[in-house]
Design a protein around this motif. Structure first.
Motif, PDB file in Angstrom:
ATOM      1  N   ALA A 112      44.303  42.456  40.625  1.00  0.00           N
ATOM      2  CA  ALA A 112      43.272  42.074  40.610  1.00  0.00           C
ATOM      3  C   ALA A 112      42.078  43.606  40.365  1.00  0.00           C
ATOM      4  O   ALA A 112      40.956  43.549  40.058  1.00  0.00           O
ATOM      5  CB  ALA A 112      42.573  41.339  41.700  1.00  0.00           C
ATOM      6  N   ALA A 118      42.771  42.158  34.554  1.00  0.00           N
ATOM      7  CA  ALA A 118      42.906  40.793  35.659  1.00  0.00           C
ATOM      8  C   ALA A 118      41.776  40.014  34.272  1.00  0.00           C
ATOM      9  O   ALA A 118      41.617  39.084  34.335  1.00  0.00           O
ATOM     10  CB  ALA A 118      41.781  41.216  37.023  1.00  0.00           C
ATOM     11  N   GLU A 119      40.717  40.499  33.638  1.00  0.00           N
ATOM     12  CA  GLU A 119      40.072  40.025  32.524  1.00  0.00           C
ATOM     13  C   GLU A 119      40.680  39.496  31.847  1.00  0.00           C
ATOM     14  O   GLU A 119      40.596  38.341  31.015  1.00  0.00           O
ATOM     15  CB  GLU A 119      39.245  41.298  32.620  1.00  0.00           C
ATOM     16  CG  GLU A 119      38.004  40.308  30.940  1.00  0.00           C
ATOM     17  CD  GLU A 119      36.749  41.458  30.926  1.00  0.00           C
ATOM     18  OE1 GLU A 119      35.799  40.567  30.192  1.00  0.00           O
ATOM     19  OE2 GLU A 119      36.504  42.466  30.568  1.00  0.00           O
ATOM     20  N   SER A 122      42.265  36.427  32.342  1.00  0.00           N
ATOM     21  CA  SER A 122      41.867  35.184  33.414  1.00  0.00           C
ATOM     22  C   SER A 122      42.069  33.960  32.672  1.00  0.00           C
ATOM     23  O   SER A 122      41.716  33.658  31.081  1.00  0.00           O
ATOM     24  CB  SER A 122      40.579  35.889  33.547  1.00  0.00           C
ATOM     25  OG  SER A 122      39.753  36.023  31.800  1.00  0.00           O
ATOM     26  N   HIS A 182      31.620  39.176  32.865  1.00  0.00           N
ATOM     27  CA  HIS A 182      32.948  40.340  33.960  1.00  0.00           C
ATOM     28  C   HIS A 182      32.244  39.588  35.386  1.00  0.00           C
ATOM     29  O   HIS A 182      31.543  39.537  35.939  1.00  0.00           O
ATOM     30  CB  HIS A 182      32.857  41.656  33.673  1.00  0.00           C
ATOM     31  CG  HIS A 182      34.077  42.047  34.476  1.00  0.00           C
ATOM     32  ND1 HIS A 182      34.425  41.968  36.023  1.00  0.00           N
ATOM     33  CD2 HIS A 182      35.270  42.606  33.909  1.00  0.00           C
ATOM     34  CE1 HIS A 182      34.932  42.531  35.827  1.00  0.00           C
ATOM     35  NE2 HIS A 182      35.658  42.738  34.977  1.00  0.00           N
ATOM     36  N   ALA A 183      33.173  39.218  36.023  1.00  0.00           N
ATOM     37  CA  ALA A 183      33.544  38.534  37.666  1.00  0.00           C
ATOM     38  C   ALA A 183      33.185  39.524  38.042  1.00  0.00           C
ATOM     39  O   ALA A 183      32.684  40.539  37.835  1.00  0.00           O
ATOM     40  CB  ALA A 183      34.957  38.546  37.770  1.00  0.00           C
ATOM     41  N   ALA A 186      35.810  41.734  44.127  1.00  0.00           N
ATOM     42  CA  ALA A 186      36.871  41.294  44.326  1.00  0.00           C
ATOM     43  C   ALA A 186      35.937  40.848  46.442  1.00  0.00           C
ATOM     44  O   ALA A 186      36.580  39.420  46.398  1.00  0.00           O
ATOM     45  CB  ALA A 186      38.277  42.247  45.026  1.00  0.00           C
ATOM     46  N   ALA A 189      34.015  37.857  45.411  1.00  0.00           N
ATOM     47  CA  ALA A 189      34.872  36.543  45.038  1.00  0.00           C
ATOM     48  C   ALA A 189      35.660  35.934  45.986  1.00  0.00           C
ATOM     49  O   ALA A 189      35.420  34.626  45.874  1.00  0.00           O
ATOM     50  CB  ALA A 189      35.782  37.344  43.786  1.00  0.00           C
ATOM     51  N   ALA A 260      46.045  34.406  45.074  1.00  0.00           N
ATOM     52  CA  ALA A 260      45.942  34.845  43.159  1.00  0.00           C
ATOM     53  C   ALA A 260      46.543  34.110  42.436  1.00  0.00           C
ATOM     54  O   ALA A 260      47.882  34.404  42.668  1.00  0.00           O
ATOM     55  CB  ALA A 260      46.080  35.885  43.666  1.00  0.00           C
ATOM     56  N   ASN A 262      46.280  34.128  38.697  1.00  0.00           N
ATOM     57  CA  ASN A 262      46.304  35.417  36.946  1.00  0.00           C
ATOM     58  C   ASN A 262      45.445  36.175  37.277  1.00  0.00           C
ATOM     59  O   ASN A 262      43.990  36.272  36.414  1.00  0.00           O
ATOM     60  CB  ASN A 262      45.767  34.284  35.742  1.00  0.00           C
ATOM     61  CG  ASN A 262      46.330  33.084  34.900  1.00  0.00           C
ATOM     62  OD1 ASN A 262      47.487  32.571  35.019  1.00  0.00           O
ATOM     63  ND2 ASN A 262      45.875  33.464  33.640  1.00  0.00           N
ATOM     64  N   GLY A 264      42.867  36.544  39.645  1.00  0.00           N
ATOM     65  CA  GLY A 264      42.019  36.544  40.301  1.00  0.00           C
ATOM     66  C   GLY A 264      42.224  35.529  41.502  1.00  0.00           C
ATOM     67  O   GLY A 264      42.908  34.200  41.695  1.00  0.00           O
ATOM     68  N   HIS A 282      36.237  31.522  38.801  1.00  0.00           N
ATOM     69  CA  HIS A 282      35.171  32.285  37.453  1.00  0.00           C
ATOM     70  C   HIS A 282      33.652  32.498  38.295  1.00  0.00           C
ATOM     71  O   HIS A 282      33.066  31.884  38.697  1.00  0.00           O
ATOM     72  CB  HIS A 282      35.347  32.637  36.178  1.00  0.00           C
ATOM     73  CG  HIS A 282      34.594  33.475  35.412  1.00  0.00           C
ATOM     74  ND1 HIS A 282      35.526  34.510  35.071  1.00  0.00           N
ATOM     75  CD2 HIS A 282      33.201  33.371  34.942  1.00  0.00           C
ATOM     76  CE1 HIS A 282      34.843  35.883  35.022  1.00  0.00           C
ATOM     77  NE2 HIS A 282      34.313  35.200  34.527  1.00  0.00           N
TER      78      HIS A 282
END
Length: 312
Positions: A112, A118-119, A122, A182-183, A186, A189, A260, A262, A264, A282
Protein backbone atom coordinates in the motif's frame (compact mmCIF):
# COMPACT_ATOMS: atom_id res chain seq x y z
CA UNK A 1 38.08 -43.31 -33.61
CA UNK A 2 36.64 -40.10 -35.02
CA UNK A 3 34.86 -38.27 -32.19
CA UNK A 4 34.48 -34.91 -33.94
CA UNK A 5 30.74 -35.34 -34.37
CA UNK A 6 30.28 -36.25 -30.75
CA UNK A 7 32.35 -33.32 -29.52
CA UNK A 8 30.47 -30.93 -31.77
CA UNK A 9 27.19 -32.33 -30.57
CA UNK A 10 28.32 -31.97 -26.98
CA UNK A 11 29.36 -28.35 -27.60
CA UNK A 12 25.97 -27.60 -29.14
CA UNK A 13 24.22 -29.28 -26.21
CA UNK A 14 26.32 -27.28 -23.74
CA UNK A 15 25.50 -24.11 -25.65
CA UNK A 16 21.79 -24.93 -25.64
CA UNK A 17 21.88 -25.60 -21.89
CA UNK A 18 23.65 -22.32 -21.29
CA UNK A 19 21.14 -20.41 -23.41
CA UNK A 20 18.22 -22.08 -21.63
CA UNK A 21 19.74 -21.24 -18.25
CA UNK A 22 20.12 -17.62 -19.34
CA UNK A 23 16.55 -17.47 -20.60
CA UNK A 24 15.29 -19.00 -17.36
CA UNK A 25 17.22 -16.51 -15.23
CA UNK A 26 15.84 -13.59 -17.21
CA UNK A 27 12.27 -14.90 -17.07
CA UNK A 28 12.41 -15.55 -13.32
CA UNK A 29 13.91 -12.10 -12.77
CA UNK A 30 10.93 -10.47 -14.48
CA UNK A 31 8.25 -12.94 -13.38
CA UNK A 32 6.56 -10.69 -10.81
CA UNK A 33 6.38 -7.87 -13.34
CA UNK A 34 4.92 -10.14 -16.03
CA UNK A 35 2.36 -11.54 -13.59
CA UNK A 36 1.30 -8.01 -12.63
CA UNK A 37 0.90 -7.05 -16.30
CA UNK A 38 -1.25 -10.11 -17.00
CA UNK A 39 -3.30 -9.72 -13.82
CA UNK A 40 -4.07 -6.04 -14.48
CA UNK A 41 -5.20 -6.94 -17.98
CA UNK A 42 -7.28 -9.97 -16.98
CA UNK A 43 -8.40 -9.46 -13.38
CA UNK A 44 -7.78 -13.17 -12.78
CA UNK A 45 -4.74 -14.68 -11.10
CA UNK A 46 -5.49 -18.12 -12.53
CA UNK A 47 -5.61 -16.77 -16.09
CA UNK A 48 -2.51 -14.65 -15.43
CA UNK A 49 -0.61 -17.80 -14.42
CA UNK A 50 -1.72 -19.50 -17.63
CA UNK A 51 -0.49 -16.50 -19.60
CA UNK A 52 2.90 -16.71 -17.88
CA UNK A 53 3.16 -20.37 -18.85
CA UNK A 54 2.40 -19.49 -22.46
CA UNK A 55 4.92 -16.64 -22.31
CA UNK A 56 7.60 -18.99 -21.03
CA UNK A 57 6.97 -21.54 -23.78
CA UNK A 58 7.47 -18.82 -26.39
CA UNK A 59 10.40 -17.19 -24.62
CA UNK A 60 12.56 -20.36 -24.56
CA UNK A 61 12.28 -20.55 -28.35
CA UNK A 62 13.72 -17.05 -28.74
CA UNK A 63 17.40 -16.46 -29.47
CA UNK A 64 17.94 -14.37 -26.34
CA UNK A 65 21.33 -13.15 -27.55
CA UNK A 66 19.58 -11.30 -30.38
CA UNK A 67 17.10 -9.51 -28.06
CA UNK A 68 18.24 -5.97 -27.27
CA UNK A 69 15.73 -5.26 -24.48
CA UNK A 70 14.70 -8.53 -22.87
CA UNK A 71 12.30 -6.92 -20.38
CA UNK A 72 10.40 -5.17 -23.17
CA UNK A 73 10.35 -8.34 -25.24
CA UNK A 74 8.91 -10.38 -22.38
CA UNK A 75 6.28 -7.72 -21.69
CA UNK A 76 5.38 -7.82 -25.39
CA UNK A 77 4.85 -11.60 -25.34
CA UNK A 78 2.85 -11.38 -22.12
CA UNK A 79 0.68 -8.61 -23.53
CA UNK A 80 -0.10 -10.53 -26.70
CA UNK A 81 -0.98 -13.67 -24.77
CA UNK A 82 -3.13 -11.63 -22.36
CA UNK A 83 -4.97 -10.00 -25.26
CA UNK A 84 -5.69 -13.41 -26.79
CA UNK A 85 -7.01 -14.69 -23.47
CA UNK A 86 -8.99 -11.51 -22.75
CA UNK A 87 -10.85 -11.83 -26.04
CA UNK A 88 -11.58 -15.50 -25.43
CA UNK A 89 -12.84 -14.71 -21.91
CA UNK A 90 -15.63 -12.50 -23.20
CA UNK A 91 -18.08 -15.38 -23.59
CA UNK A 92 -17.18 -16.69 -20.13
CA UNK A 93 -17.84 -13.28 -18.58
CA UNK A 94 -21.18 -12.97 -20.39
CA UNK A 95 -22.29 -16.32 -18.93
CA UNK A 96 -21.10 -15.45 -15.42
CA UNK A 97 -23.86 -15.63 -12.78
CA UNK A 98 -24.42 -12.30 -11.02
CA UNK A 99 -21.90 -9.50 -10.61
CA UNK A 100 -18.27 -10.17 -11.53
CA UNK A 101 -15.36 -8.93 -9.42
CA UNK A 102 -11.62 -9.32 -9.99
CA UNK A 103 -9.93 -12.17 -8.18
CA UNK A 104 -8.64 -10.76 -4.86
CA UNK A 105 -4.95 -11.07 -4.06
CA UNK A 106 -3.42 -10.98 -0.61
CA UNK A 107 -0.62 -8.44 -0.81
CA UNK A 108 2.26 -7.62 1.51
CA UNK A 109 1.53 -4.89 4.08
CA UNK A 110 4.06 -2.54 2.48
CA UNK A 111 2.40 -2.79 -0.96
CA UNK A 112 0.00 0.00 0.00
CA UNK A 113 2.99 2.30 0.48
CA UNK A 114 3.61 2.14 -3.28
CA UNK A 115 0.84 4.54 -4.25
CA UNK A 116 1.06 3.86 -7.98
CA UNK A 117 0.94 0.10 -7.49
CA UNK A 118 -1.89 0.31 -4.96
CA UNK A 119 -4.03 2.37 -7.31
CA UNK A 120 -3.31 0.29 -10.40
CA UNK A 121 -4.40 -3.00 -8.77
CA UNK A 122 -7.25 -1.58 -6.69
CA UNK A 123 -10.64 -3.25 -7.11
CA UNK A 124 -12.20 0.11 -7.89
CA UNK A 125 -9.88 0.86 -10.81
CA UNK A 126 -9.86 -2.68 -12.16
CA UNK A 127 -13.65 -2.58 -12.40
CA UNK A 128 -13.33 0.58 -14.49
CA UNK A 129 -10.81 -1.19 -16.74
CA UNK A 130 -13.47 -3.83 -17.42
CA UNK A 131 -15.39 -1.20 -19.41
CA UNK A 132 -12.53 -0.78 -21.92
CA UNK A 133 -12.03 -2.81 -25.08
CA UNK A 134 -9.19 -5.37 -24.85
CA UNK A 135 -6.82 -3.19 -26.89
CA UNK A 136 -7.72 -0.06 -24.92
CA UNK A 137 -7.10 -1.90 -21.68
CA UNK A 138 -3.73 -3.18 -22.84
CA UNK A 139 -2.61 0.27 -23.98
CA UNK A 140 -3.86 1.96 -20.81
CA UNK A 141 -2.26 -0.58 -18.48
CA UNK A 142 1.10 -0.59 -20.27
CA UNK A 143 1.28 3.19 -20.56
CA UNK A 144 -0.29 4.42 -17.33
CA UNK A 145 0.75 1.72 -14.89
CA UNK A 146 4.06 0.51 -16.30
CA UNK A 147 5.27 3.55 -18.23
CA UNK A 148 6.00 1.54 -21.39
CA UNK A 149 6.95 3.63 -24.42
CA UNK A 150 4.55 4.06 -27.31
CA UNK A 151 6.81 2.23 -29.75
CA UNK A 152 7.02 -0.83 -27.50
CA UNK A 153 3.27 -0.76 -26.89
CA UNK A 154 2.67 -0.55 -30.63
CA UNK A 155 4.77 -3.68 -31.14
CA UNK A 156 2.85 -5.47 -28.37
CA UNK A 157 -0.65 -4.69 -29.70
CA UNK A 158 0.16 -4.75 -33.43
CA UNK A 159 -0.70 -1.08 -34.00
CA UNK A 160 1.25 1.89 -35.26
CA UNK A 161 2.67 4.30 -32.65
CA UNK A 162 0.28 6.98 -33.95
CA UNK A 163 -2.69 4.67 -33.43
CA UNK A 164 -1.46 3.82 -29.94
CA UNK A 165 -1.32 7.55 -29.12
CA UNK A 166 -4.98 7.88 -30.09
CA UNK A 167 -6.01 4.74 -28.22
CA UNK A 168 -4.15 5.88 -25.10
CA UNK A 169 -5.85 9.28 -25.20
CA UNK A 170 -9.28 7.71 -25.64
CA UNK A 171 -8.73 5.13 -22.88
CA UNK A 172 -7.33 7.74 -20.47
CA UNK A 173 -10.33 10.00 -21.04
CA UNK A 174 -12.71 7.07 -20.50
CA UNK A 175 -11.01 5.97 -17.28
CA UNK A 176 -10.66 9.48 -15.84
CA UNK A 177 -14.39 10.04 -16.27
CA UNK A 178 -15.11 6.92 -14.19
CA UNK A 179 -12.06 6.57 -11.95
CA UNK A 180 -12.78 6.76 -8.22
CA UNK A 181 -10.98 9.53 -6.45
CA UNK A 182 -7.66 8.52 -4.95
CA UNK A 183 -7.94 6.75 -1.64
CA UNK A 184 -7.07 8.53 1.60
CA UNK A 185 -3.95 7.99 3.69
CA UNK A 186 -3.17 4.58 5.14
CA UNK A 187 -4.05 5.84 8.62
CA UNK A 188 -7.46 7.14 7.50
CA UNK A 189 -8.17 3.93 5.60
CA UNK A 190 -7.24 1.92 8.69
CA UNK A 191 -9.58 4.00 10.84
CA UNK A 192 -12.46 3.40 8.42
CA UNK A 193 -11.66 -0.32 8.33
CA UNK A 194 -11.71 -0.57 12.13
CA UNK A 195 -14.98 1.39 12.40
CA UNK A 196 -16.58 -0.87 9.79
CA UNK A 197 -15.29 -4.00 11.52
CA UNK A 198 -16.69 -2.91 14.90
CA UNK A 199 -20.09 -2.11 13.40
CA UNK A 200 -20.11 -5.38 11.46
CA UNK A 201 -19.26 -7.61 14.40
CA UNK A 202 -21.65 -5.83 16.80
CA UNK A 203 -24.44 -5.59 14.22
CA UNK A 204 -24.53 -1.82 14.77
CA UNK A 205 -26.69 -0.28 12.03
CA UNK A 206 -25.92 3.30 13.06
CA UNK A 207 -22.23 2.53 13.24
CA UNK A 208 -22.38 1.31 9.64
CA UNK A 209 -24.26 4.42 8.54
CA UNK A 210 -21.60 6.58 10.18
CA UNK A 211 -18.73 5.00 8.23
CA UNK A 212 -20.46 4.50 4.87
CA UNK A 213 -20.58 7.36 2.36
CA UNK A 214 -24.12 8.39 1.33
CA UNK A 215 -23.54 7.10 -2.21
CA UNK A 216 -21.61 3.96 -1.28
CA UNK A 217 -21.80 1.08 -3.76
CA UNK A 218 -21.66 -2.55 -2.62
CA UNK A 219 -20.97 -5.33 -5.14
CA UNK A 220 -20.99 -9.00 -4.21
CA UNK A 221 -19.67 -11.89 -6.30
CA UNK A 222 -20.79 -15.44 -5.59
CA UNK A 223 -20.25 -16.81 -9.08
CA UNK A 224 -23.45 -18.84 -8.86
CA UNK A 225 -21.78 -21.00 -6.21
CA UNK A 226 -22.58 -18.90 -3.15
CA UNK A 227 -25.50 -16.55 -2.63
CA UNK A 228 -24.80 -12.96 -3.60
CA UNK A 229 -26.86 -9.95 -4.60
CA UNK A 230 -27.14 -10.12 -8.40
CA UNK A 231 -26.86 -6.35 -8.80
CA UNK A 232 -24.88 -3.58 -7.07
CA UNK A 233 -26.52 -2.01 -4.02
CA UNK A 234 -26.33 1.78 -3.89
CA UNK A 235 -26.82 4.07 -0.90
CA UNK A 236 -25.72 3.93 2.74
CA UNK A 237 -29.14 2.92 4.07
CA UNK A 238 -29.63 0.04 1.63
CA UNK A 239 -26.05 -1.19 2.05
CA UNK A 240 -26.21 -1.03 5.86
CA UNK A 241 -29.50 -2.95 5.94
CA UNK A 242 -28.09 -5.53 3.52
CA UNK A 243 -25.10 -6.04 5.80
CA UNK A 244 -27.11 -6.26 9.02
CA UNK A 245 -29.81 -8.44 7.48
CA UNK A 246 -27.58 -10.66 5.42
CA UNK A 247 -24.01 -10.84 6.66
CA UNK A 248 -24.69 -10.58 10.39
CA UNK A 249 -27.53 -13.04 10.96
CA UNK A 250 -28.01 -13.88 14.62
CA UNK A 251 -27.88 -17.62 13.97
CA UNK A 252 -24.23 -17.60 12.86
CA UNK A 253 -20.91 -16.76 14.45
CA UNK A 254 -19.23 -14.03 12.39
CA UNK A 255 -15.62 -12.92 12.73
CA UNK A 256 -13.82 -10.35 10.60
CA UNK A 257 -10.05 -10.40 10.26
CA UNK A 258 -8.29 -7.28 8.92
CA UNK A 259 -6.07 -7.99 5.94
CA UNK A 260 -4.55 -6.29 2.89
CA UNK A 261 -6.04 -7.25 -0.46
CA UNK A 262 -4.97 -5.69 -3.76
CA UNK A 263 -2.84 -3.30 -1.68
CA UNK A 264 -5.95 -1.92 0.04
CA UNK A 265 -7.89 -2.37 3.29
CA UNK A 266 -10.00 -5.51 3.51
CA UNK A 267 -11.65 -7.97 5.87
CA UNK A 268 -11.58 -11.74 5.64
CA UNK A 269 -14.97 -12.92 6.90
CA UNK A 270 -15.36 -16.25 8.69
CA UNK A 271 -18.80 -17.70 9.39
CA UNK A 272 -18.88 -20.41 12.04
CA UNK A 273 -15.11 -20.69 11.68
CA UNK A 274 -15.09 -21.17 7.90
CA UNK A 275 -13.89 -18.61 5.39
CA UNK A 276 -16.97 -17.07 3.77
CA UNK A 277 -15.42 -14.35 1.66
CA UNK A 278 -13.35 -11.19 1.47
CA UNK A 279 -14.63 -7.62 1.62
CA UNK A 280 -12.35 -5.09 -0.04
CA UNK A 281 -12.97 -1.40 0.63
CA UNK A 282 -12.41 1.86 -1.15
CA UNK A 283 -12.20 4.85 1.18
CA UNK A 284 -12.58 8.54 0.33
CA UNK A 285 -12.79 11.46 2.77
CA UNK A 286 -12.65 9.04 5.74
CA UNK A 287 -15.78 7.19 4.55
CA UNK A 288 -16.22 3.99 2.59
CA UNK A 289 -17.44 4.60 -0.96
CA UNK A 290 -17.00 1.09 -2.32
CA UNK A 291 -17.47 -2.39 -0.84
CA UNK A 292 -16.47 -5.38 -2.96
CA UNK A 293 -17.48 -8.71 -1.42
CA UNK A 294 -15.99 -11.80 -3.10
CA UNK A 295 -17.66 -15.05 -1.98
CA UNK A 296 -16.97 -17.22 -5.01
CA UNK A 297 -14.67 -19.92 -3.52
CA UNK A 298 -12.91 -20.33 -6.86
CA UNK A 299 -11.61 -16.77 -6.43
CA UNK A 300 -10.39 -17.18 -2.85
CA UNK A 301 -7.27 -19.24 -3.48
CA UNK A 302 -4.89 -16.26 -3.35
CA UNK A 303 -5.63 -14.86 0.09
CA UNK A 304 -3.61 -17.32 2.21
CA UNK A 305 -0.17 -16.14 1.12
CA UNK A 306 0.90 -12.80 -0.34
CA UNK A 307 1.29 -12.44 -4.10
CA UNK A 308 4.31 -10.28 -5.03
CA UNK A 309 3.35 -7.52 -7.45
CA UNK A 310 5.51 -4.88 -9.05
CA UNK A 311 5.35 -2.19 -11.73
CA UNK A 312 9.09 -2.34 -12.41
Amino acid sequence: MDTTGESGGQRRADGDDHATAGATETFVGHRNLLFTVAYEMLGSAADAEDVLQETWLRWVKVDVAQVHDQRAYLVRITTRQSLNRLRSMKRRREAYVGSWLPEPLLTAPDAAADVELAESVSMALMLVLETLTPTERAVFVLREAFGIGYDDIAAAVDKTPAAVHQIAHRARHHVEARRPRHAVTARQAQAALEAFQRALETRDLQGLLDVLAPDVVAISDGGGIKQANPRPIVGAGKVARFIVGGLTRNDVSLTAEPTAVNAGPALALHVDGELDGVIVMHVEDTRITGLYYVRNPQKLTRIESATPLTLR
